[in-house]
Design an enzyme around this catalytic site. Structure first.
Site, short mmCIF file in Angstrom:
data_model
loop_
_atom_site.label_atom_id
_atom_site.label_comp_id
_atom_site.label_asym_id
_atom_site.label_seq_id
_atom_site.Cartn_x
_atom_site.Cartn_y
_atom_site.Cartn_z
N CYS A 254 0.81 -1.22 0.00
CA CYS A 254 0.00 0.00 0.00
C CYS A 254 0.85 1.27 0.00
O CYS A 254 0.48 2.27 -0.62
CB CYS A 254 -0.98 -0.01 1.16
N HIS A 281 -1.97 2.40 7.03
CA HIS A 281 -2.46 2.38 5.65
C HIS A 281 -2.30 3.78 5.08
O HIS A 281 -2.31 4.77 5.81
CB HIS A 281 -3.92 1.94 5.58
N ASP A 298 -8.56 5.08 -3.25
CA ASP A 298 -7.65 4.05 -2.74
C ASP A 298 -7.20 3.20 -3.92
O ASP A 298 -7.95 2.36 -4.42
CB ASP A 298 -8.34 3.17 -1.69
#
Length: 720
Positions: A254, A281, A298
């Site tokens: 991520c 995150h 995202d």
């Protein structure tokens, strides 16, 4: 007449009712009145298995034998009481949340340490990192890897499918950003464990190592070492921080995904932030001029504008969510929670006043040297965002949208992080769909355009094999057109006089018109095809024409005797109903929405996440025009045959959906292959409708799935 035995449940009693359905619903209600003393006009009868209200005589034939009786008066009283209770509960809940927030803030003053510089120390590396996104060399390197024209075309087509054929620049920019997100999701690779550098097989984590000078050059401060079980080589996985290197490697987790994607957003001129969540995150926000606000994106999940994804979908216990951009930092935690009173109890690194001071100081440093005019614009936008965050904090969640658990990364890794959510198979879906407009006139025009082509085959007495040969040639031409740049599409048929399509060129005119294209023969015997209108309409229509050609070729191949009376369904699809509106019981967002059932494409489908045991989809005709439905077709979707519809009922209404007339009923239908199209003729003739409803009762394997999906539905009316 059909004799049936019903079990009617009311309160704690069950009444057995034997009834001839030919006597109608009103007489049935009178019989119920004699048993329950509930007047007919106060009765609501609901099929237990279908969870559907009986509305007309035909329902007595199609509905299951188990019925539930509700008194309308009692229901209204219960609803009113429930609404009052809900309002009271809402007020009490808000008061409780505010009280909890006050207590958490009071506790924070004692629990959180004095500002010791550690919070700012954690932010500063990210402030330096986002400045790399402003480097022109990095931006150019990113842009070179993007199929820009392809994404522009997809963006414009996506808008056209929504009925927006003349979008503003802001709308085009917004649509392009979403296509950039989808492209990035497909082109970037998630790394659980890198493949072996020697043999390419799976590896196992062995530990950490110091970075090499070549790795340090691109910001890799740590390197993971993986060993191979099949050879002695293994692999290194440097955790690069320089997005320039990530544009090259196109892989990571991520951190790498968000880092690189934010560079791509800046490379195309979007105001962008790197979003750092202290729960491990990171993602991106871009300011959408079309929406007039910051939008969550995202790249790991391919999800946009769903800020509650982490709290509601992943079950993350958020504390700090900080937006970091070239012109400052901002606490955006309130955008990502509806449980602020719980979040604030976990914010114990620094007090709220100290946090505000740190963020203000960092922002001041970022904006040093900005003109007063630029500062004024930024401060106005900051204030607008503060108000937006406060107003959204206590807003009610949209319970009709289901947010999924985490989908990126190895399953065991996600489980270890407790990010799978409450339902591991959950996806982004809506159980309360909006009414969607069908932009599908081009689909009907393309189907109609095959009439002159097939009629010419019959007139010229083409054998079936020669007709297929011509259509295959036409398909190759359309494939070439589809591959060419969408703004300047062009194709040439050389040596027309030698081509099998030469004598049929006049019959292709209607198809070219449907594709917003035109053809012209030159003196050398070539036939040139080029754009004749809106390039986006051509982009929208070409895939439909190719799918229609495949279907026509398939139907020709299985046609026993290709003569004039063959020019009907399923070979020729005339009088297709189009340009209506669609409403469904549920849909998959964004790739399985209800209008996908009517767009003429194999690559799309309608997917109902909870439709395996019953769901529905309604098609309302434009301008309330009345049609007699004479046939319809259903096509299976691309995968998962267990989700295929097996039993269903088709109904029509002409009185504003107050009552429904049974048009067709099918049971035990099996689709033998993917993209299989089945044609069903309506035996009940003469009934005019302006709304059609499909009630799907069960799927092929209801034990293995909760979902229903289908590739397409096409409705055909009697010609006027």
């Amino acid at each position: 007449m059909v004799a049936r035995s019903f079990q009617v449940h009311y309160n704690d009693s069950t009444y057995g009712v034997d009834y001839d359905t030919g006597d109608g619903l009103e007489v049935f209600k009178i019989q119920i009145f004699s048993l329950t003393s509930i007047p007919p006009d106060e009765q609501k009868l609901i099929g237990v298995d279908e969870n559907r209200v009986l509305s007309d005589d035909s329902d007595l034939v199609a509905i299951s034998e188990k019925l539930r009786l509700v008194s309308i008066n009692e229901e209204q009283q219960e609803k009113s009481t429930a609404e009052n209770d809900e309002l009271l509960k809402s007020d009490e809940e808000l008061a409780r949340m505010l009280q909890a927030e006050e207590e958490a803030l009071l506790f924070q003053q004692y629990a959180a340490p004095e500002d010791n510089g550690k919070f700012e120390e954690r932010l500063r590396p990210y402030v330096s990192q986002v400045l790399m996104y402003e480097d022109l060399q990095r931006q150019e390197a990113a842009r070179k890897t993007v199929p820009i024209e392809e994404l522009e075309e997809k963006a414009l087509v996506s808008l056209a499918k929504e009925g927006n054929s003349t979008p503003s620049k802001n709308e085009q920019d917004h649509a392009f950003l979403l296509q950039l997100l989808f492209w990035f999701k497909q082109s970037f690779r998630w790394v659980n464990a890198p493949p072996c550098d020697g043999c390419g097989k799976e590896t196992v984590f062995h530990g950490m190592a110091d970075p090499l000078p070549s790795e340090i050059r691109y910001g890799a401060s740590r390197v993971e070492i993986y060993g191979c079980n099949f050879c002695p080589i293994g692999s290194r996985f440097p955790r690069y921080n320089d997005p320039l290197k990530l544009v090259e490697t196109r892989s990571g987790r991520c951190g790498e995904w968000a880092n690189c994607f934010t560079l791509y957003c800046r490379a195309f001129g979007y105001e962008s932030r790197l979003i750092l969540a202290f729960v491990d995150h990171v993602w991106t926000e871009c300011f959408s001029q079309s929406l007039g606000r910051w939008m969550h994106l995202d790249p790991c999940e391919g999800v946009y504008d769903k800020p509650l994804l982490y709290e509601s979908g992943w079950n993350k216990k958020l504390d700090y969510v900080i937006g970091i951009a070239k012109d400052g930092v901002c606490d955006v935690t309130k955008r990502y929670t509806r449980k602020w009173h719980e979040v604030i109890s976990r914010r114990n690194i620094i007090t709220e006043p100290a946090l505000s001071a740190v963020l203000a100081n960092v922002t001041k440093d970022c904006r040093r040297g900005f003109t007063s005019q630029v500062l004024s614009v930024l401060e106005d936008r900051d204030e607008k965002e503060r108000q937006e965050l406060e107003s959204s904090l206590h807003s009610t969640d949209n319970a009709s949208t289901s947010l999924p658990g985490r989908r990126s990364g190895d399953k065991e890794w996600r489980k270890s992080r407790l990010e799978c959510g409450s339902d591991e198979s959950c996806s982004l879906s809506g159980s309360s769909c909006p009414v969607r407009a069908c932009v599908d006139k081009h689909v009907t025009e393309i189907h109609n355009a095959f009439l002159p082509i097939l009629s010419q085959f019959v007139k010229e007495e083409f054998p079936k094999s020669r007709a297929v040969e011509v259509l295959e040639t036409l398909k190759r031409i359309l494939v070439d057109l589809k591959k060419s740049p969408f703004k300047t599409r062009r194709a040439t048929i050389d040596s027309v006089s030698q081509s099998p399509v030469h004598q049929l060129l006049p019959s292709f005119t209607e198809l070219l018109n449907a594709l917003s294209m035109s053809g012209k023969a030159d003196a050398d015997g070539r036939f040139d095809i080029s754009l004749a209108g809106n390039a986006v309409k051509t982009s929208l229509a070409l895939p439909v024409a190719l799918d229609a050609l495949d279907d026509t070729i398939n139907n020709l191949n299985i046609c026993d005797n290709f003569v004039e009376y063959s020019l009907c369904l399923p070979l020729l699809k005339l009088n297709r109903i189009h340009s209506g509106s669609v409403l469904a019981s549920g849909e998959e967002i964004p790739l399985g929405i209800a209008t996908s059932a009517f767009d003429g494409l194999r690559t799309s489908k309608w997917e109902e996440p909870n439709g395996a045991r019953g769901c529905w989809i309604k098609y309302k005709v434009s301008d309330n025009l009345m049609h007699e439905l004479v046939a319809y077709e259903i096509m299976s979707a691309n995968d998962a045959p267990e989700r295929d519809p097996m039993d269903w009922v088709v109904e029509g209404s002409n009185d504003g959906e107050s009552s429904w007339h049974l048009l067709d009923k099918q049971t035990s239908q099996i689709f033998d292959s993917r993209f299989q199209r089945k044609t069903f003729k309506i035996s009940c003739q003469g009934f005019l409708s302006n709304v059609f409803r499909f009630r799907f009762l069960t799927v092929r394997d209801v034990q293995s799935t909760s979902r229903l999906q289908l590739g397409s539905i096409d409705l055909y009316s009697r010609s006027s």
